[in-house]
Write a protein that holds these residues in place. Structure first.
Motif, short mmCIF file in Angstrom:
data_model
loop_
_atom_site.label_atom_id
_atom_site.label_comp_id
_atom_site.label_asym_id
_atom_site.label_seq_id
_atom_site.Cartn_x
_atom_site.Cartn_y
_atom_site.Cartn_z
N ARG A 102 -0.80 9.49 10.37
CA ARG A 102 -1.97 8.65 10.65
C ARG A 102 -2.84 8.51 9.39
NH1 ARG A 102 -6.77 10.37 11.85
NH2 ARG A 102 -6.04 12.44 12.47
N ARG A 103 -3.12 9.64 8.76
CA ARG A 103 -4.00 9.59 7.57
C ARG A 103 -3.37 8.79 6.43
NH1 ARG A 103 -5.27 16.00 7.04
NH2 ARG A 103 -6.01 16.32 9.16
N ALA A 104 -2.07 9.00 6.22
CA ALA A 104 -1.40 8.31 5.10
C ALA A 104 -1.39 6.80 5.34
CB ALA A 104 0.02 8.85 4.92
N LEU A 105 -1.14 6.40 6.59
CA LEU A 105 -1.10 4.97 6.86
C LEU A 105 -2.50 4.34 6.72
CD1 LEU A 105 1.45 4.88 9.83
CD2 LEU A 105 1.76 3.91 7.53
N MET A 106 -3.53 5.08 7.07
CA MET A 106 -4.90 4.57 6.89
C MET A 106 -5.18 4.32 5.40
SD MET A 106 -6.38 4.12 9.81
CE MET A 106 -8.14 4.01 9.45
N VAL A 107 -4.80 5.30 4.57
CA VAL A 107 -5.03 5.15 3.13
C VAL A 107 -4.16 4.02 2.58
CG1 VAL A 107 -4.71 6.29 0.89
CG2 VAL A 107 -5.77 7.53 2.79
N ALA A 108 -2.91 3.96 3.03
CA ALA A 108 -2.00 2.91 2.55
C ALA A 108 -2.55 1.53 2.91
CB ALA A 108 -0.61 3.12 3.14
N ALA A 130 5.60 10.65 2.40
CA ALA A 130 5.55 9.54 1.45
C ALA A 130 5.55 8.26 2.28
CB ALA A 130 6.77 9.57 0.52
N ALA A 131 4.47 7.50 2.18
CA ALA A 131 4.33 6.31 3.03
C ALA A 131 4.09 5.07 2.19
CB ALA A 131 3.17 6.50 4.00
N THR A 132 4.70 3.97 2.60
CA THR A 132 4.34 2.66 2.03
C THR A 132 4.04 1.74 3.20
OG1 THR A 132 6.58 1.75 2.03
CG2 THR A 132 5.90 2.97 0.07
N LEU A 133 3.26 0.70 2.93
CA LEU A 133 2.88 -0.23 4.00
C LEU A 133 2.60 -1.60 3.41
CD1 LEU A 133 2.09 -0.53 7.06
CD2 LEU A 133 -0.27 -0.11 6.34
N ARG A 134 3.14 -2.62 4.07
CA ARG A 134 2.77 -4.00 3.74
C ARG A 134 2.16 -4.61 5.00
NH1 ARG A 134 7.33 -6.57 -0.10
NH2 ARG A 134 5.49 -7.70 -0.79
N ALA A 135 0.99 -5.18 4.82
CA ALA A 135 0.30 -5.79 5.95
C ALA A 135 -0.43 -7.02 5.46
CB ALA A 135 -0.69 -4.80 6.56
N LEU A 185 8.37 5.57 5.99
CA LEU A 185 7.80 6.88 6.29
C LEU A 185 8.89 7.94 6.05
CD1 LEU A 185 5.90 5.92 9.55
CD2 LEU A 185 4.83 6.70 7.41
N VAL A 186 8.70 8.73 5.00
CA VAL A 186 9.68 9.77 4.66
C VAL A 186 8.95 11.10 4.52
CG1 VAL A 186 11.46 10.51 3.02
CG2 VAL A 186 11.13 8.07 3.49
N TYR A 187 9.53 12.13 5.13
CA TYR A 187 8.84 13.42 5.22
C TYR A 187 9.60 14.50 4.45
CZ TYR A 187 6.50 10.87 8.85
OH TYR A 187 5.78 9.91 9.52
N SER A 188 8.83 15.41 3.85
CA SER A 188 9.42 16.63 3.28
C SER A 188 9.05 17.79 4.18
CB SER A 188 8.89 16.85 1.87
OG SER A 188 7.49 17.08 1.91
N GLY A 189 9.87 18.81 4.16
CA GLY A 189 9.53 20.05 4.87
C GLY A 189 9.85 20.06 6.35
N GLY A 226 0.83 -1.20 0.00
CA GLY A 226 0.00 0.00 0.00
C GLY A 226 0.86 1.24 0.00
N TRP A 227 0.24 2.38 -0.32
CA TRP A 227 1.01 3.62 -0.41
C TRP A 227 0.10 4.82 -0.17
CZ3 TRP A 227 -1.46 1.31 -4.35
CH2 TRP A 227 -2.25 2.11 -5.18
N ALA A 228 0.71 5.93 0.16
CA ALA A 228 0.00 7.21 0.16
C ALA A 228 1.02 8.34 0.14
CB ALA A 228 -0.90 7.35 1.37
#
Lengths: 160, 290
Positions: free
Chosen positions: B276-282, B199-204, B214-218, B180-182
């Motif tokens: 939290r939101r990105a991981l939910m979508v991922a 930028a998030a990826t997830l395997r479950a 979990l990689v962040y910009s800014g 998964g990704w978001a």
């Protein structure tokens, strides 16, 4: 000062001119070709006023050196319609009050041309997203979105 | 005319471009889309003595699959990425992130390589490249080398790319099935520089998280990967409770700074919410893909 020979087509007319490499495409179009329909605002890529079509795709001419587009086909607002026969987008901007001072209008029109070329049936959100590339300090944008919506409907009608 | 004068070199081949860059040190810059460089030149914040225009190098504009790798030529326009079926299929995280890069007219000119080499810490593609373990292929007159995305970004507008070196290709492992990704970000207005992005990826599987990135910009001088938050995912139940804890860890780990646009506290809060939101979508995409 070093000059480079530049040949390109603007609104169907071929031009060949020597230019300094640092000459921005916006300045080339306005000063060298005298086509002042392309406006300049911030001149560092924020406001979108200087948008034209390069080979059919929108681009900010203040972020493009003229020498970069040697051989390209440029479309500016002058190519859209005439006072006697407005382009459907121009007609819609007029009818829906999509402009007040008119400074952003050339950029708005060309942005809408690209949008409707790629997506003849845009949702209101898609129109907002596309048009957000350009700043308008008069209209509050709603009438611009109305105009693009209206033009999309009119242009579909024509195609039928 | 806004920019200071410069010597213009129109490269007709990669070798031509490398010859143009050689011998000028930091005074020579590569001109690709120019969407960041020309803005800086118009403001005279930079005054390169030489510009090497690579816009003619059409053999550097491609998106292709090579065995298990997605290869993107450095001169590929961002709008080509946006409309690419190959990218949508093999790198959906980049497909999602690319739409946040400026506006359409910017993406029509701006290139993938230019965006990465410019190394703006609020930019989207560097975070995506680090999250996906991308490799950058570079050329100089001495030959070719590859640089891991993790080693490429150093500081704002600063990379390990040498001044005589040209970024030619980005290589990304083809998307693993079921991952998964978001990509999400918050900016004052759509198309503006983001305050914070993730930028998030997830395997479950079977209700348990196996791995994630979990990689962040800014929130720092370069894309910031938060390994502690990633590790906290592994083996935990996949769901909002876990994601809240992971988000808390991420918010505690990052060290954003305050500026005119936002305070450090606000940026930290964005990290918390976006994680939290990105991981939910991922997770949702992971489950749909499985």
């Amino acid at each position: 000062m070093e000059q480079v020979q530049l040949t390109l087509t603007v609104n169907g007319t071929r031009y060949s001119r020597p230019v300094e490499p640092r000459c921005l495409l916006s300045d080339f179009i306005r000063h060298d070709l005298g086509l002042t329909g392309t406006h300049v605002g911030c001149e560092h890529g924020v406001c979108g006023m200087c948008t034209v079509l390069i080979d059919g795709q929108t681009a900010r001419t203040c972020l493009t050196f003229a020498v970069q587009v040697d051989g390209a086909e440029i479309t500016t607002v002058e190519a859209l319609g005439t006072p006697a026969k407005l382009h459907p987008l121009q007609q819609a901007f007029w009818e829906k009050h999509g402009l007040q001072c008119g400074y952003c209008t050339p950029a708005m029109l060309l942005t809408a041309v690209e949008l409707l070329n790629n997506n003849p049936n845009p949702t209101r959100n898609e129109i907002c997203e596309a048009m957000s590339a350009n700043l308008c300090r008069c209209t509050g944008y709603q009438t611009i979105v109305d105009a693009v919506e209206s033009a999309a409907a009119a242009m579909k009608g024509e195609a039928r | 005319m806004k920019p200071a004068p410069f010597q213009y070199v129109r490269a007709s081949s990669i070798d031509d471009a490398l010859a143009g860059l050689a011998g000028h040190g930091d005074d020579a810059k590569v001109l690709a889309g120019g969407q960041s460089l020309i803005a800086l030149m118009n403001l005279r914040l930079v005054r390169p003595a030489v510009l090497v225009d690579i816009n003619r190098l059409s053999d550097l504009a491609y998106i292709r699959q090579e065995n298990g790798t997605l290869a993107i030529g450095a001169l590929t326009r961002q709008s080509a990425v946006e409309s690419s079926d190959v990218i949508a299929r093999l790198c959906p995280l980049m497909a999602e992130a690319i739409r946040f890069v400026g506006h359409r007219p910017i993406r029509n000119r701006g290139t993938v390589g230019g965006n990465l080499a410019h190394a703006d810490p609020t930019s989207e593609l560097p975070a995506v490249a680090v999250a996906l373990g991308a490799t950058f292929v570079t050329r100089s007159q001495k030959g070719q080398r590859t640089i891991a995305a993790d080693d490429f970004f150093v500081a704002p507008l600063s990379t390990t790319l040498a001044s005589n070196e040209l970024l030619t290709e980005v290589r990304i492992p083809v998307w693993p099935a079921g991952q998964g990704w978001a990509f999400m970000e918050v900016s004052p207005r759509a198309g503006d520089y983001a305050l914070v992005g993730v930028a998030a990826t997830l395997r479950a599987a079977d209700g348990v998280c196996q791995s994630g990135r979990l990689v962040y910009s800014g929130v720092g001088p370069r894309p910031i990967r938060v390994a502690k938050a990633e590790q906290a995912l592994v083996g935990c139940s996949s769901g909002e409770a876990t994601f809240r804890e992971v988000a808390e860890i991420a918010a505690g780990q990052v060290e954003p700074s305050s500026d005119f646009h936002a305070t450090a506290d606000y940026r930290r809060d964005l990290v918390r919410a976006l994680t939290r939101r990105a991981l939910m979508v991922a997770l949702d995409r992971c489950q749909k893909g499985a």
